[in-house]
Design a protein around this motif. Structure first.
Motif, PDB file in Angstrom:
ATOM      1  N   ASP A 254       0.852  -1.190   0.000  1.00  0.00           N
ATOM      2  CA  ASP A 254       0.000   0.000   0.000  1.00  0.00           C
ATOM      3  C   ASP A 254       0.881   1.231   0.000  1.00  0.00           C
ATOM      4  OD1 ASP A 254      -1.774   2.040   0.356  1.00  0.00           O
ATOM      5  OD2 ASP A 254      -2.833   1.148   2.045  1.00  0.00           O
ATOM      6  N   ALA A 255       0.833   2.006  -1.104  1.00  0.00           N
ATOM      7  CA  ALA A 255       1.674   3.193  -1.209  1.00  0.00           C
ATOM      8  C   ALA A 255       1.324   4.234  -0.152  1.00  0.00           C
ATOM      9  CB  ALA A 255       1.548   3.798  -2.608  1.00  0.00           C
ATOM     10  N   GLU A 256       0.026   4.363   0.175  1.00  0.00           N
ATOM     11  CA  GLU A 256      -0.380   5.330   1.189  1.00  0.00           C
ATOM     12  C   GLU A 256       0.223   4.980   2.547  1.00  0.00           C
ATOM     13  OE1 GLU A 256      -2.285   8.165   1.116  1.00  0.00           O
ATOM     14  OE2 GLU A 256      -2.177   8.052  -1.052  1.00  0.00           O
ATOM     15  N   ARG A 257       0.202   3.707   2.888  1.00  0.00           N
ATOM     16  CA  ARG A 257       0.733   3.291   4.181  1.00  0.00           C
ATOM     17  C   ARG A 257       2.259   3.498   4.231  1.00  0.00           C
ATOM     18  NH1 ARG A 257       1.965  -1.821   6.401  1.00  0.00           N
ATOM     19  NH2 ARG A 257       1.323  -2.839   4.459  1.00  0.00           N
ATOM     20  N   TRP A 258       2.929   3.229   3.110  1.00  0.00           N
ATOM     21  CA  TRP A 258       4.371   3.479   3.055  1.00  0.00           C
ATOM     22  C   TRP A 258       4.676   4.957   3.243  1.00  0.00           C
ATOM     23  CZ3 TRP A 258       7.110   6.407  -0.596  1.00  0.00           C
ATOM     24  CH2 TRP A 258       8.499   6.347  -0.492  1.00  0.00           C
ATOM     25  N   TRP A 259       3.910   5.804   2.584  1.00  0.00           N
ATOM     26  CA  TRP A 259       4.161   7.250   2.692  1.00  0.00           C
ATOM     27  C   TRP A 259       3.940   7.731   4.126  1.00  0.00           C
ATOM     28  CZ3 TRP A 259       6.435  10.807  -0.217  1.00  0.00           C
ATOM     29  CH2 TRP A 259       6.254  12.156   0.114  1.00  0.00           C
ATOM     30  N   GLU A 260       2.908   7.230   4.771  1.00  0.00           N
ATOM     31  CA  GLU A 260       2.662   7.607   6.164  1.00  0.00           C
ATOM     32  C   GLU A 260       3.833   7.198   7.053  1.00  0.00           C
ATOM     33  OE1 GLU A 260      -0.995   6.205   7.754  1.00  0.00           O
ATOM     34  OE2 GLU A 260      -2.137   7.898   6.975  1.00  0.00           O
ATOM     35  N   ASP A 261       4.338   5.985   6.834  1.00  0.00           N
ATOM     36  CA  ASP A 261       5.397   5.487   7.714  1.00  0.00           C
ATOM     37  C   ASP A 261       6.711   6.250   7.532  1.00  0.00           C
ATOM     38  OD1 ASP A 261       3.655   3.692   8.727  1.00  0.00           O
ATOM     39  OD2 ASP A 261       4.506   1.924   7.742  1.00  0.00           O
ATOM     40  N   VAL A 262       7.072   6.569   6.288  1.00  0.00           N
ATOM     41  CA  VAL A 262       8.386   7.167   6.053  1.00  0.00           C
ATOM     42  C   VAL A 262       8.368   8.691   6.056  1.00  0.00           C
ATOM     43  CG1 VAL A 262       9.137   5.156   4.737  1.00  0.00           C
ATOM     44  CG2 VAL A 262       8.163   7.126   3.539  1.00  0.00           C
ATOM     45  N   VAL A 263       7.175   9.288   5.904  1.00  0.00           N
ATOM     46  CA  VAL A 263       7.111  10.754   5.832  1.00  0.00           C
ATOM     47  C   VAL A 263       6.241  11.347   6.935  1.00  0.00           C
ATOM     48  CG1 VAL A 263       6.476  12.748   4.418  1.00  0.00           C
ATOM     49  CG2 VAL A 263       7.534  10.743   3.353  1.00  0.00           C
ATOM     50  N   GLU A 264       4.996  10.915   7.004  1.00  0.00           N
ATOM     51  CA  GLU A 264       4.063  11.548   7.931  1.00  0.00           C
ATOM     52  C   GLU A 264       4.407  11.251   9.389  1.00  0.00           C
ATOM     53  OE1 GLU A 264       2.293  13.635   6.628  1.00  0.00           O
ATOM     54  OE2 GLU A 264       2.354  12.978   4.542  1.00  0.00           O
ATOM     55  N   HIS A 265       5.035  10.106   9.667  1.00  0.00           N
ATOM     56  CA  HIS A 265       5.305   9.707  11.046  1.00  0.00           C
ATOM     57  C   HIS A 265       6.758   9.887  11.450  1.00  0.00           C
ATOM     58  CE1 HIS A 265       1.608   6.846  10.716  1.00  0.00           C
ATOM     59  NE2 HIS A 265       1.279   8.105  10.884  1.00  0.00           N
ATOM     60  N   ARG A 266       7.497  10.698  10.713  1.00  0.00           N
ATOM     61  CA  ARG A 266       8.889  10.911  11.066  1.00  0.00           C
ATOM     62  C   ARG A 266       9.097  12.346  11.542  1.00  0.00           C
ATOM     63  NH1 ARG A 266      10.291  14.412   7.462  1.00  0.00           N
ATOM     64  NH2 ARG A 266       9.828  14.227   5.248  1.00  0.00           N
ATOM     65  N   GLY A 267      10.302  12.605  12.072  1.00  0.00           N
ATOM     66  CA  GLY A 267      10.634  13.946  12.544  1.00  0.00           C
ATOM     67  C   GLY A 267      11.234  14.774  11.434  1.00  0.00           C
ATOM     68  N   ALA A 268      11.988  15.774  11.795  1.00  0.00           N
ATOM     69  CA  ALA A 268      12.562  16.688  10.805  1.00  0.00           C
ATOM     70  C   ALA A 268      13.809  16.120  10.151  1.00  0.00           C
ATOM     71  CB  ALA A 268      12.887  18.025  11.466  1.00  0.00           C
ATOM     72  N   GLY A 269      14.294  15.012  10.600  1.00  0.00           N
ATOM     73  CA  GLY A 269      15.490  14.432  10.008  1.00  0.00           C
ATOM     74  C   GLY A 269      16.526  14.133  11.065  1.00  0.00           C
ATOM     75  N   GLU A 270      17.533  13.400  10.704  1.00  0.00           N
ATOM     76  CA  GLU A 270      18.553  13.014  11.659  1.00  0.00           C
ATOM     77  C   GLU A 270      19.356  14.228  12.088  1.00  0.00           C
ATOM     78  OE1 GLU A 270      20.879   9.997   9.915  1.00  0.00           O
ATOM     79  OE2 GLU A 270      19.247   8.539   9.763  1.00  0.00           O
ATOM     80  N   GLU A 271      19.639  14.274  13.406  1.00  0.00           N
ATOM     81  CA  GLU A 271      20.467  15.322  14.002  1.00  0.00           C
ATOM     82  C   GLU A 271      19.933  16.709  13.673  1.00  0.00           C
ATOM     83  OE1 GLU A 271      24.429  14.678  12.688  1.00  0.00           O
ATOM     84  OE2 GLU A 271      24.627  12.712  13.643  1.00  0.00           O
ATOM     85  N   GLY A 272      18.638  16.817  13.524  1.00  0.00           N
ATOM     86  CA  GLY A 272      18.038  18.123  13.321  1.00  0.00           C
ATOM     87  C   GLY A 272      18.234  18.698  11.937  1.00  0.00           C
ATOM     88  N   ASP A 273      18.733  17.946  10.971  1.00  0.00           N
ATOM     89  CA  ASP A 273      18.942  18.445   9.620  1.00  0.00           C
ATOM     90  C   ASP A 273      17.632  18.352   8.849  1.00  0.00           C
ATOM     91  OD1 ASP A 273      19.747  19.241   7.158  1.00  0.00           O
ATOM     92  OD2 ASP A 273      21.248  17.670   6.864  1.00  0.00           O
ATOM     93  N   ALA A 274      16.977  19.491   8.641  1.00  0.00           N
ATOM     94  CA  ALA A 274      15.674  19.511   7.980  1.00  0.00           C
ATOM     95  C   ALA A 274      15.774  19.192   6.500  1.00  0.00           C
ATOM     96  CB  ALA A 274      15.013  20.877   8.177  1.00  0.00           C
ATOM     97  N   LEU A 275      16.988  19.250   5.923  1.00  0.00           N
ATOM     98  CA  LEU A 275      17.141  19.011   4.496  1.00  0.00           C
ATOM     99  C   LEU A 275      17.398  17.544   4.165  1.00  0.00           C
ATOM    100  CD1 LEU A 275      19.372  22.101   3.618  1.00  0.00           C
ATOM    101  CD2 LEU A 275      16.897  21.921   3.618  1.00  0.00           C
ATOM    102  N   ALA A 276      17.702  16.725   5.182  1.00  0.00           N
ATOM    103  CA  ALA A 276      18.033  15.323   4.931  1.00  0.00           C
ATOM    104  C   ALA A 276      16.893  14.566   4.253  1.00  0.00           C
ATOM    105  CB  ALA A 276      18.444  14.649   6.239  1.00  0.00           C
TER     106      ALA A 276
END
Length: 794
Positions: free
Chosen positions: A159-181
């Motif tokens: 399910d593409a929607e479920r994948w997008w939620e897991d990797v994008v919607e449910h994550r933070g701003a990125g590792e070590e605070g890097d918003a561009l990662a």
């Protein structure tokens, strides 16, 4: 392209490219964090550059998303395109960040002038033909692949929607605070896909990307502190690729274009959920809006919203239900290996805990919360055609606010405000702006009341712009449109219907033109069927015109002449018809009968004796052998209903129609259909067992070889009756002729039926009848029983 300095000492070739998924709350949060970190000198956004002057309106207090940019061709307003934006759209977030920080913002996609011109030969329903809105997922126009699906499958998701939620919607701003990662990771993934799939199957993206590269180059030359580009992730590899300026310009050379106007219009969550424009793939805009707006504990806050909705619908939902639903959603997420509960887990938990396993209340949650019925607002300063401004002023004056949710509106035409509301809605319908549709009134069936079903859809803004070619106000535009429609009308019924609309919409300036054309068409038309179709609308106009206080003398004259011609031409027109034509003529008979009944109450010259002449015409039809059985049966029934024929005479005619030696079973069945066919006509057989006995005796005597031929016709006739009527008829037939006392109905065994009047039962209705007639307790009692009072009431 020059290099841009990034935090942490890293350098990236070219501009800061922020690849997003349109309408993704995770992308929106990431864009805001990236802009805060990078602090670019300019923000470039995927969208039509004609809207650059409209960007400052996004900060207006009167602007509330969801909204959309609407472009339409100046010379052909129906050719239009939308670019919708929600509060959780990354483009909307980027616009607001730029306005808040005083940073220039502009749109860099292919101009709408080219987009609309390219779609000139394509079918368009007012939705956007090709705006690049779906470019982030590779599904624009003729694109064959869905990159999100490809990436989800590579990660082991079905399910593409479920994948997008897991990797994008449910994550933070990125590792070590890097918003561009996150953007770097998404760019890497899209680059790999573009190497395999190229443009994805739609070469039109190559043209758009060439234009965007030129705009990015120009912005980099103007800005001394770097630029950020917010666009669909699918485009990022193409914008990063180094190409020659001449090559990009060559792709754009010779593109067709049209003159275009652009403005902001309100949008709805329901439109975001449809697969067109920026709405592609967003099945749950309400849920996405919640994720974007919830500062913390999104699951707990969502369950609280659901509980509030269900309580408002009188369902028992306690705090314990909310707690248990949250626990179950978290447990399901853990069992399914998800970082946080998504929409699937919360929905499953709501169904199990709050809805007790039922999908009925869950459908309400989906409609009201997961999708939602939010309608955006745009400020009054937004550009608009004069007709739209007049409509907006009228809506405010009449306190008739457009809403996305469908609602019922009851109008009392005796009130000035309600009368004006009615006229506005009728004028808009005439202009093709279907904001309101007439509905059945639950409170009254009188002519002083109207019921409407209102629902504002974004496409109506296009219809208003299109109708603006007829005039600058609703009244002027409706008048001009009515006159043009009258000239272009192909038959008499269309003109009479238009006359009715003119009266309902109160268009006095259009009525003379419509009446002139109506008079000319009526004088030349000799087809009785067309005349019969035209008469009912004309008579309704007379009756309802009086309710609105409009002059109808000219209409009355035309209606009288039309009725006379129908009466003269109807008998010969009914001879020698086949089955389909006879059935259509029966419907004309019903319509004309109702029209004559109304017309007799309207004072107009030439109407004397109209009902008597109509009764004479019906007698001719009922007794003429050349007339089809269904028409003869209907004429006999109409005479009976009007009191022009006694029950004994109706029974005699039925007996002749069913028992004459020369009458075929099919013709007899058609006569029965004409006489008792209709949803409410079965009560006649219930209350008159003589007629039922005749039908029963005929049916049982039909030869076996003919029975299968007449059965479908009889089944169609009796299937139209209400279930209770069919059940009663079955009981009466089951008792048999002996129980009913034969055709005369004497000694009926059915409850409530007897040869004479039951005085005791008639007296029982006296109190109610006195109340209805406004009589005192002792009035109308002298020397009479209930039958006398009922007779007086009649």
């Amino acid at each position: 392209m020059s290099e841009a300095e990034l935090p942490g000492g890293r350098r990236a070739a070219g501009p800061l490219l922020l690849g997003v998924r349109h309408h993704g709350p995770g992308s929106a949060r990431a864009v805001r964090a990236a802009l805060e970190q990078a602090r670019p000198g300019a923000v470039l956004i995927e969208g039509p550059p004609e809207a650059n002057d409209l960007i400052p309106l996004a900060a207006d207090d009167g602007m509330r998303p969801p909204v959309a940019l609407l472009a339409h061709a100046v010379d052909e307003p129906g050719r239009s395109a939308f670019w919708p934006l929600a509060a959780f759209s990354p483009e909307w977030v980027a616009i607001h960040w730029a306005l808040e920080h005083g940073v220039p913002a502009r749109f860099i996609d292919l101009p709408a002038a080219h987009t609309l011109a390219r779609g000139r030969d394509e079918a368009s329903d007012g939705a956007q033909p090709d705006d690049g809105a779906q470019a982030d997922n590779g599904q624009q126009g003729g694109v064959r692949i869905d990159p999100l699906r490809v990436l989800a499958e590579a990660a082991g998701y079905d399910d593409a929607e479920r994948w997008w939620e897991d990797v994008v919607e449910h994550r933070g701003a990125g590792e070590e605070g890097d918003a561009l990662a996150p953007f770097a990771a998404l760019e890497e993934a899209m680059t790999a896909l573009r190497e395999v799939y190229g443009s994805g199957g739609d070469d039109r993206d190559l043209v758009r990307e060439a234009y965007m590269r030129l705009q990015v180059r120009a912005a980099q030359r103007e800005s001394g502190s770097g630029v950020a580009v917010v666009c669909g992730a699918w485009h990022v590899p193409a914008l990063r690729r180094k190409t020659a300026v001449t090559a990009d310009r060559a792709l754009l050379r010779g593109l067709p274009k049209v003159r275009t106007d652009m403005t902001w219009v309100p949008w709805t969550n329901r439109r975001l959920s449809r697969f067109s424009g920026y709405g592609a793939g967003i099945d749950s805009p309400g849920w996405y809006g919640h994720l974007f707006g919830a500062e913390d504990r999104p699951v707990e806050r969502w369950m609280t919203k659901v509980a509030g909705l269900l309580r408002a619908e009188d369902r028992i939902v306690s705090s314990a239900h909310v707690i248990e639903a949250v626990r179950l959603a978290e447990t399901l997420a853990a069992m399914r290996g998800r970082p946080l509960p998504g929409l699937g887990e919360t929905t499953d938990a709501v169904r199990a805990v709050m809805c007790e396993g039922s999908d009925v209340p869950l459908a309400l949650v989906h409609d009201r919360l997961i999708v939602g019925d939010v309608l955006g607002e745009v400020p009054a300063t937004a550009p608009a055609v004069p007709l739209q401004r007049d409509l907006t002023r009228t809506q405010r004056r009449l306190r008739l606010k457009p809403e996305a949710a469908e609602r019922e509106l009851e109008l009392d035409l005796r009130r000035e405000t309600d009368g004006q509301r009615s006229r506005l809605l009728h004028r808009l319908r005439l202009l093709g702006v279907g904001w309101g549709e007439p509905a059945a009134s639950y409170g009254s069936t009188g002519t002083f009341r109207e019921a409407w079903r209102l629902c504002w859809e974004p496409e109506l803004s296009v219809r208003v712009a299109e109708a603006g070619t007829w005039g600058t106000t609703v009244l002027a535009a409706a008048t001009a449109k009515a006159e043009a429609d009258a000239v272009a009308a192909r038959d008499l019924a269309a003109v009479t219907g238009l006359a009715e609309h003119c009266l309902l919409a109160e268009l006095p300036d259009a009525l003379p033109t419509v009446m002139r054309i109506l008079t000319d068409r009526a004088a030349l038309d000799t087809d009785v069927g067309r005349l019969a179709r035209a008469l009912p609308a004309l008579v309704r106009s007379l009756r309802y015109g009086d309710v609105r206080g409009t002059g109808t003398a000219a209409l009355a004259e035309v209606a009288a002449g039309l009725a006379e011609r129908v009466l003269i031409g109807l008998p010969p027109a009914c001879a020698g018809l086949d089955a389909d034509a006879a059935d259509e003529m029966r419907r004309h008979l019903d319509a004309v009968h109702g029209a004559v009944g109304l017309l007799g109450d309207v004072p107009a010259p030439g109407h004397g004796g109209l009902r008597a002449r109509w009764a004479s015409a019906l007698r001719t039809l009922a007794t003429r052998d050349t007339v089809p059985g269904v028409v003869r049966g209907r004429a006999a029934r109409l005479l009976l209903d009007d009191g022009e024929s006694a029950r004994d005479e109706a029974a005699r005619q039925m007996g002749l129609a069913l028992s004459s030696p020369g009458t075929s079973p099919a013709d007899a069945a058609a006569w029965i259909e004409g006489f008792v066919g209709g949803s409410g006509d079965g009560l006649l057989l219930v209350h008159d067992e003589r007629l039922l006995g005749l039908v029963d005796a005929w049916l049982t005597g039909v030869p076996a070889e003919a029975f299968t031929d007449v059965l479908p016709l009889l089944r169609r006739t009796f299937s139209a009756y209400e279930p209770g009527v069919r059940r009663t008829l079955g009981e009466l037939v089951r008792r048999g002729p002996g129980a009913r006392g034969g055709a005369a109905g004497a000694g009926s065994g059915a409850p409530g039926f007897a040869a004479g009047l039951d005085a005791d039962r008639a007296d029982a209705v006296l109190p109610v009848v006195r109340l209805l007639l406004g009589l005192g307790p002792g009035e109308a009692d002298g020397g009479g029983a209930g039958a006398d009072l009922v007779g007086a009431a009649r």
